[in-house]
Design an enzyme around this catalytic site. Structure first.
Site, short mmCIF file in Angstrom:
data_model
loop_
_atom_site.label_atom_id
_atom_site.label_comp_id
_atom_site.label_asym_id
_atom_site.label_seq_id
_atom_site.Cartn_x
_atom_site.Cartn_y
_atom_site.Cartn_z
CG ASP A 252 -9.38 -6.77 -19.71
OD1 ASP A 252 -9.67 -5.45 -19.68
OD2 ASP A 252 -8.15 -6.83 -19.94
CD GLN B 141 -12.55 5.92 -23.10
OE1 GLN B 141 -12.33 7.11 -22.58
NE2 GLN B 141 -13.25 5.50 -23.84
CG HIS C 185 -14.20 -0.42 -22.52
ND1 HIS C 185 -13.92 0.67 -23.49
CD2 HIS C 185 -13.33 -0.53 -21.68
CE1 HIS C 185 -12.47 1.05 -22.98
NE2 HIS C 185 -12.38 0.34 -21.86
#
Ligand code: AMP
Length: 114
Positions: free
Chosen positions: A30, A94, A100
């Site tokens: 990330d 989201q 994901h």
């Protein structure tokens, strides 16, 4: 289904730090990590979000879940544990319409989440 950033990462058109890959998933770090290890795992065959799994192919879903576990093991997280998070929709925060799993680990996480 509209194109997202993660479609482009999957096609390697946008760079990402790859953490794990197999025939079913791509896992990448990330860009704004919330834990010492924070990796996103996307299936190579797209679902928009967690809600899509109600009608998804259960075999593909199972393979996705198994590969998430493999990615976590590959990251060395099995001994101490980790958290898997799927954010769904607006209230779930989201922001990318490509399913994901967040793998979060490398420290003791607090509970409940915010
Ligand atoms: P979510 O809020 O569940 O949709 O999660 C989207 C995640 O994607 C966030 O944690 C972002 O930090 C992350 N993100 C956004 N852009 C990128 C990028 N280019 N590479 C890696 N992670 C990203």
């Amino acid at each position: 289904m509209s194109e997202t950033l993660f479609d482009k990462i999957l096609r390697k058109e946008i760079p990402a730090k790859i953490a794990y890959e197999d025939e079913h998933v791509l896992a990448f770090h990330d860009i704004a990590p919330q834990a010492p290890i924070h990796v996103l795992v996307i299936p190579k065959e797209k679902w928009t979000g967690f809600a899509d799994l109600q009608t998804g192919d259960p075999i593909k879903l199972g393979l996705y879940m198994a590969s998430i576990a493999k990615a976590a093991a590959h990251l060395g997280l099995d001994p101490n544990g980790y958290r898997i998070v799927f954010n769904q929709g607006r209230d779930g925060q989201q922001t990318v319409a490509y399913i994901h799993a967040h793998i979060l680990g490398g420290r003791r996480l607090s509970w409940p989440p915010g």
